[in-house]
Structures are given as C-alpha cells and as structure tokens.
Scaffold this active site. Structure first.
Site, PDB file in Angstrom:
ATOM      1  N   ASP A 103       0.868  -1.168   0.000  1.00 31.49           N
ATOM      2  CA  ASP A 103       0.000   0.000   0.000  1.00 31.49           C
ATOM      3  C   ASP A 103       0.912   1.227   0.000  1.00 31.49           C
ATOM      4  O   ASP A 103       1.358   1.707   1.045  1.00 31.49           O
ATOM      5  CB  ASP A 103      -0.894  -0.021   1.240  1.00 31.49           C
ATOM      6  CG  ASP A 103      -1.870   1.146   1.295  1.00 31.49           C
ATOM      7  OD1 ASP A 103      -1.660   2.131   0.560  1.00 31.49           O
ATOM      8  OD2 ASP A 103      -2.836   1.074   2.084  1.00 31.49           O
ATOM      9  N   GLU A 195       1.411   2.173  13.176  1.00 30.99           N
ATOM     10  CA  GLU A 195       0.349   2.139  12.169  1.00 30.99           C
ATOM     11  C   GLU A 195      -0.787   1.351  12.792  1.00 30.99           C
ATOM     12  O   GLU A 195      -0.898   0.154  12.632  1.00 30.99           O
ATOM     13  CB  GLU A 195       0.874   1.485  10.877  1.00 30.99           C
ATOM     14  CG  GLU A 195      -0.019   1.764   9.682  1.00 30.99           C
ATOM     15  CD  GLU A 195      -1.137   0.775   9.548  1.00 30.99           C
ATOM     16  OE1 GLU A 195      -2.135   0.883  10.311  1.00 30.99           O
ATOM     17  OE2 GLU A 195      -1.026  -0.116   8.701  1.00 30.99           O
ATOM     18  N   GLU A 204     -10.926  -2.881  15.473  1.00 36.79           N
ATOM     19  CA  GLU A 204      -9.747  -3.684  15.793  1.00 36.79           C
ATOM     20  C   GLU A 204      -8.460  -2.869  15.830  1.00 36.79           C
ATOM     21  O   GLU A 204      -7.370  -3.397  15.650  1.00 36.79           O
ATOM     22  CB  GLU A 204      -9.578  -4.839  14.804  1.00 36.79           C
ATOM     23  CG  GLU A 204     -10.519  -5.968  15.080  1.00 36.79           C
ATOM     24  CD  GLU A 204     -10.052  -7.262  14.438  1.00 36.79           C
ATOM     25  OE1 GLU A 204      -9.062  -7.262  13.694  1.00 36.79           O
ATOM     26  OE2 GLU A 204     -10.683  -8.283  14.710  1.00 36.79           O
ATOM     27  N   HIS A 383      -5.374   0.162   1.233  1.00 37.54           N
ATOM     28  CA  HIS A 383      -5.948  -1.147   1.576  1.00 37.54           C
ATOM     29  C   HIS A 383      -7.112  -1.012   2.558  1.00 37.54           C
ATOM     30  O   HIS A 383      -7.898  -1.945   2.717  1.00 37.54           O
ATOM     31  CB  HIS A 383      -4.869  -2.073   2.158  1.00 37.54           C
ATOM     32  CG  HIS A 383      -4.470  -1.762   3.553  1.00 37.54           C
ATOM     33  ND1 HIS A 383      -3.590  -0.761   3.876  1.00 37.54           N
ATOM     34  CD2 HIS A 383      -4.837  -2.330   4.724  1.00 37.54           C
ATOM     35  CE1 HIS A 383      -3.418  -0.723   5.183  1.00 37.54           C
ATOM     36  NE2 HIS A 383      -4.167  -1.660   5.727  1.00 37.54           N
TER      37      HIS A 383
END
Length: 439
Positions: A103, A195, A204, A383
């Site tokens: 990505d 990240e 999540e 993504h």
C-alpha cells in the site's frame, strides 16, 4: 503523502461539518494489545518473548517489571484472552504484511513523515508499537534514531529480528516479542510511531496499545506519529452495488428468482462492507464523527462513541447507506500545553461543539505541517478502502433533503476487537434503525 491544504478534511476541504458528538464509557477497562485489520488484515502474535534471548530482542528488565507491578497495581494491563491469542497468531501470516507494505499511499506517508520530522528522531529513542516486519523501525533507524524498540506480539517478530540483522541495524533496533502492555523498556522514549488504524479507524485498531505506550514511556513533549486522526461519515448512493447483489435475482437466465432477494439482502448487507467507492457516490458533504489527539486521548474514550448528524443531500438519488473513512495527520507536538488541554476537552465531549463545525476547523499555520494520509473516496486508494453500512432497502432522497440521526460505535461485549454499529436515521418524516457488528 498528501497535503490537505489549509484544513483537515474528509475530502471536501472547508465544506465538512463537525458532528455534534458525545461519548459514553462502558464497563470493562481498556483495550489490550494490538489492533489490526481482521479478515483482510488480521494480527500480531502471542504474548511471549522470543525464546532465543538475543541481545537485540530482549532488553526487558525483570527487576523493573517487579517494581512497576507494585507501582501500577491499580492500572494493571488487561489479561490476554483467547481472542487476543488468535488475533495475534493471524498476524504471523506474511500476506497481511505484504498487503500493508505494498500500500504505497500508506507506506510512503509514514516514510515521508519520519523524514519530515527527522529533527525529532535523530539521536533519540523510538518505540514502534506493532512493528510487524520492522519496516517503520528501520525507517526511523535510517533517519538517525539512537535506538528503536520494535514491539510486536505476533510471531512475525522472529522475522523482524532477521530483517533488522540483514540490514545491519541490530545495534539500533531492538525487537521485543510481546504485548506493549507486558514488555518492559528501561528508559523513557522520545518518539512513538505506530500504524494502528483499522477499518473505520477504530475497528480492531491498536490505538489502545499506543495510549498504553504513551502513558508508560513517552517523555513530556514527545512526538507521536501519527499525531491526530479523524473519522468521517456521509450518506452514499451505490446503485451498481445494489443491482449487482440484489436486483440480479429478479431475472436469472429468464427465471424469476425474486424469492431470493430478501435472503440476498440479509447476506449482502447485514455486516458492514469494506470496499472502494468514488466521490460521485457521496450524497452530502462529509461530517466528522470523531477527532483523536493521540497526545491526550484516553483508553476509556474508545469504549463507545456517539455522534449526532444532520446532512443535506446535494442531489436527487437513492440513498443506499452510509460510508465511513478517515484521515491521519503527522504533526509535531503542540508548542503550547494549553492547546492540548483545550483539544482534549473537546474530544471528550466536555464542551459543546457547534453543529456547523465552522469554529472547529483546524487551521494550520504552516502548510508544510499539512502531512496527511487520507482514506477518503477522492484520495489515492489504500488497503483500508472505505467502510459502507448498507440499508436493506434504499431510500429515495431529493436535492436539499435533510437526513439526520445518530451513530454509535462501541466495542462488542463478545470480543472487544469487534465493533457494534448502531445507526438511527430519519428523512422525509420516516425513521429507521440499522444495527450491525463488524467482525
């Protein structure tokens, strides 16, 4: 890395409106361990240290751990559940890391942010929360970091150690295999990088672990990358998607299979859908659901977020649901502590927010500070794509028609890594409720 101009935005610049929102704290303590992107991006390994005990893997002080357990007994970390173990184990799969690294919007944004803030990193101590293969840790080492603690609870930490060694950085990058809540670092750090963002930003996500790392190790005035995050929502029209999944059953090889349509709606739209849309699908200017200042956000604030919204359609079209996306910013630490206090107060819902949001747009004084990674429909694809909560049946809206209601995002009691979504929406005198779980 994209520049957002003078304002942070969903993709419509200064037209976006801040939603009036409040937060409700549910019982049950904070988030533990890493968050990720399950199904497509699932997560970060078991809670044990690497067994080979290499010098660049441990750096964990047992003696300090005993002392800290006495000092922080009232705020002990959440236990590692079976859900956590399964979640961590899934991040040992190379395909997940391949998808993230490929990505380019994501990876280039982080690399550019590291180099942009090199003066904060050079000669300093960094912790990488959820390091995965170690790529961000290596970027920080290349930017001149004195030492980088690369923390990951997944078995991918074994490969990260080898990657670090292969690049001649074993003396700078120390891989710690374990949860941020459990590992020990015997010094304060100057920088936290992670990240952590999940689908819809919070699904999540690892933000709870970033908060834990911040509270345990970050020096006052330290740098957190990304520094801020904003979740947006907007009504959308997506006739092609509806036709492909539902109307298809009206005529199948000349056979009337419309009896399948109700089941098709249930199967296609019961859960949120992660997919890519374009700006042409969006019916209104986007609204802000949640702003996050990573310097001040508290774990309890993540239990539940409720936003009230009021949109006005810019066109006549069928409305098929709501889309969610996010931006993250990579800003230097605020120079004034008072500014942080003010932003924290707004983020916690303790002060009123103008429904128009005009007073809440965040003006940047320096365009070079406008470092932004966006997942909006009009940004380069990532993504994360966008997350759509579809209605079972579309609602026809006219131009300038008002759509109002509320949305609540909360951690699932079944598994805190799941997200409950409760949508209430009204338009043209009709009211509806849509509930779904993002698993």
């Amino acid at each position: 890395m994209q520049s957002g101009g003078d304002f942070t935005n969903g993709f419509h610049g200064d037209h976006h409106r801040e939603l009036e929102w409040e937060e409700k704290q549910l019982g049950g303590g904070g988030l533990s361990s890493s968050f990720g992107r399950a199904k497509r991006r699932i997560s970060r390994g078991g809670p044990r240290d690497l067994s080979d005990g290499g010098a660049n893997v441990s750096r964990v002080s047992d003696q300090l751990a005993e002392q800290k357990s006495l000092e922080t007994s009232e705020s002990s970390p959440s236990p590692c559940t079976d859900f956590d173990v399964a979640y961590f184990h899934s991040y040992a799969h190379v395909g997940i890391h391949e998808e993230m690294i490929k990505d380019r919007a994501r990876t280039d944004a982080y690399r550019d942010a590291i180099m942009h803030h090199q003066s904060f990193i050079q000669g300093k101590v960094v912790v990488d929360v959820g390091c995965g293969t170690g790529i961000l840790s290596i970027f920080c080492a290349q930017a001149g970091a004195k030492r980088v603690y690369a923390v990951d609870a997944s078995d991918i930490a074994v490969q990260a150690k080898e990657v670090v060694k292969a690049n001649g950085l074993a003396d700078k990058v120390i891989v710690l295999h374990g949860r941020v809540e459990d590992v020990e670092i015997d010094e304060e750090v100057d920088v936290i990088i992670s990240e952590w963002m999940g689908y819809m930003l919070l699904y999540e996500s690892m933000l709870g672990s970033v908060i834990t790392a911040r509270d345990r190790w970050l020096k006052p005035g330290g740098l957190i990358l990304p520094s801020h995050a904003t979740l947006y929502m907007a009504p959308v029209s997506h006739s092609d998607r509806y036709s492909h999944s539902i109307d298809f059953w009206r005529n199948v090889y000349g056979i009337d299979m419309s009896a399948m349509m109700q089941l098709a709606k249930q199967c296609a739209f019961e859960e949120p859908s992660v997919e890519s849309i374009s700006g042409e699908n969006v019916l209104t200017w986007p609204g802000v659901v949640k702003r996050i200042d990573c310097q001040t956000i508290q774990i309890q604030e993540l239990d539940s977020v409720t936003a009230k919204y009021r949109f006005k359609s810019i066109m006549r079209a069928p409305m098929h649901g709501f889309a969610f996306w996010f931006d993250v910013e990579f800003n230097a630490p605020a120079s004034s502590p008072a500014k942080n206090t003010s932003e924290s107060s707004a983020a916690s819902g303790s002060s009123s927010i103008s429904p128009s949001g005009e007073g809440n747009q965040k003006k940047r004084t320096n365009r070079s500070d406008a470092l932004l990674l966006s997942t909006s429909p009009e940004a380069p694809p990532t993504h994360w794509q966008q997350t759509i909560v579809y209605f079972y049946d579309p609602i026809d809206v006219e131009q300038d028609q008002v759509i109002d209601g509320s949305v609540t995002l909360s951690q699932s009691k079944e598994n805190r890594r799941f997200m409950n979504i409760h949508l209430e929406y009204s338009s043209a005198g009709r009211s509806f409720v849509k509930e779904s779980v993002m698993r």
